[in-house]
Design a protein around this motif. Structure first.
Motif, PDB file in Angstrom:
ATOM      1  N   ASN A 185      -2.159  11.030  -3.997  1.00  0.00           N
ATOM      2  CA  ASN A 185      -1.465   9.832  -4.801  1.00  0.00           C
ATOM      3  C   ASN A 185      -2.246   8.579  -4.672  1.00  0.00           C
ATOM      4  N   LEU A 186      -1.820   7.519  -5.214  1.00  0.00           N
ATOM      5  CA  LEU A 186      -2.474   6.212  -5.058  1.00  0.00           C
ATOM      6  C   LEU A 186      -2.512   5.787  -3.508  1.00  0.00           C
ATOM      7  N   ASP A 187      -1.489   5.954  -2.798  1.00  0.00           N
ATOM      8  CA  ASP A 187      -1.327   5.522  -1.226  1.00  0.00           C
ATOM      9  C   ASP A 187      -2.454   6.246  -0.676  1.00  0.00           C
ATOM     10  N   GLN A 188      -2.599   7.672  -0.685  1.00  0.00           N
ATOM     11  CA  GLN A 188      -3.689   8.468   0.146  1.00  0.00           C
ATOM     12  C   GLN A 188      -4.935   7.808  -0.475  1.00  0.00           C
ATOM     13  N   TRP A 189      -5.212   7.710  -1.600  1.00  0.00           N
ATOM     14  CA  TRP A 189      -6.567   7.125  -2.122  1.00  0.00           C
ATOM     15  C   TRP A 189      -6.976   5.978  -1.594  1.00  0.00           C
ATOM     16  N   THR A 190      -6.093   5.183  -1.559  1.00  0.00           N
ATOM     17  CA  THR A 190      -6.223   3.542  -0.991  1.00  0.00           C
ATOM     18  C   THR A 190      -6.308   3.725   0.677  1.00  0.00           C
ATOM     19  N   GLY A 191      -5.472   4.664   1.117  1.00  0.00           N
ATOM     20  CA  GLY A 191      -5.485   4.674   2.567  1.00  0.00           C
ATOM     21  C   GLY A 191      -7.164   5.352   3.068  1.00  0.00           C
ATOM     22  N   PHE A 192      -7.657   6.251   2.185  1.00  0.00           N
ATOM     23  CA  PHE A 192      -9.274   6.465   2.502  1.00  0.00           C
ATOM     24  C   PHE A 192     -10.159   5.490   2.652  1.00  0.00           C
ATOM     25  N   TYR A 193      -9.993   4.459   1.462  1.00  0.00           N
ATOM     26  CA  TYR A 193     -10.929   3.367   1.685  1.00  0.00           C
ATOM     27  C   TYR A 193     -10.792   2.506   2.968  1.00  0.00           C
TER      28      TYR A 193
END
Length: 229
Positions: A185-193
């Motif tokens: 999801n978006l939270d996981q995606w932005t968390g990786f950045y």
């Protein structure tokens, strides 16, 4: 008498200045109108008449003309500049938004504008927005909130691969072998950045699992530590 002459001269000067300003405004307006006309004509040369949009085939033709692969990150950056909403499609308004901002009303100007666009996107103040946009742009259905692992790996390679090579390679390896998550999801995606920006790699000395990290990243760090022992 002298006062009257000065007032008269002042009125003439103001009148001349106003006339000059009007001429400049008129010329600028005509130039802007001609520029927009060329931008529109360029859109119609790639657009599909039945849908009124530039579709995937039109985008491939555009890529060919500007000598960029359709899988190149610059095309995603162009979509970001246009504020395009639907993957693989550009509307006329989106096209106008992007090309006017790039001051590109011909194929050649657009081709020359892409390196500067890439520099613009790579600025930290813009890249965070671009990174989140890349995720949203790849959502193919209206109510979709997550992206499958295979597609996420392709997107990671495209967006972050040239910047955080080691982190991306290991994270993709982990995503492909783990069995807890089928989508991201978006939270996981932005968390990786955020992880790439803030966490020392590969020792993870400053990684605190008690902070607000997605569980996916806690698991990734555990996996990496086991891999290193």
């Amino acid at each position: 008498m002298l006062m009257k002459m000065r007032r008269s001269a002042s009125r003439k000067t103001n009148s001349t200045t106003d006339a000059t300003t009007d001429l400049f405004r008129s010329a600028a307006s005509k130039a802007s109108s001609r520029e927009m006309e060329r931008i529109d004509n360029l859109f119609h040369s790639y657009g599909d008449k039945s849908s009124g949009m530039i579709d995937p085939e039109g985008i491939e033709n555009l890529c060919s003309d500007i000598e960029v692969e359709h899988t190149d990150v610059k095309i995603l950056m162009l979509a970001w500049k246009m504020k395009a909403e639907k993957q693989g499609y550009f509307t006329l308004e989106e096209w106008r938004t992007g090309l006017k901002a790039l001051r590109a009303d011909t194929v050649n100007k657009l081709k020359k504008a892409l390196p500067e666009l890439e520099k613009e996107v790579r600025r930290p103040s813009n890249f965070t927005d671009f990174y989140a946009y890349a995720f949203r742009y790849c959502l193919t259905e209206e109510k979709q909130k997550s992206i499958d692992i295979e597609s996420i790996c392709e997107l990671l390679e495209l967006v972050l691969g040239s910047v955080y090579r080691a982190q991306v390679d290991y994270f993709m390896e982990y995503l492909k072998i783990q069995t807890d998550y089928k989508v991201i999801n978006l939270d996981q995606w932005t968390g990786f950045y955020r992880f790439c920006n803030e966490i020392s790699f590969p020792d993870f000395n400053n990684y605190d699992p008690d902070l607000a990290w997605p569980l996916l990243l806690d698991n990734f760090v555990d996996w990496m530590k086991e891999k290193q022992t």
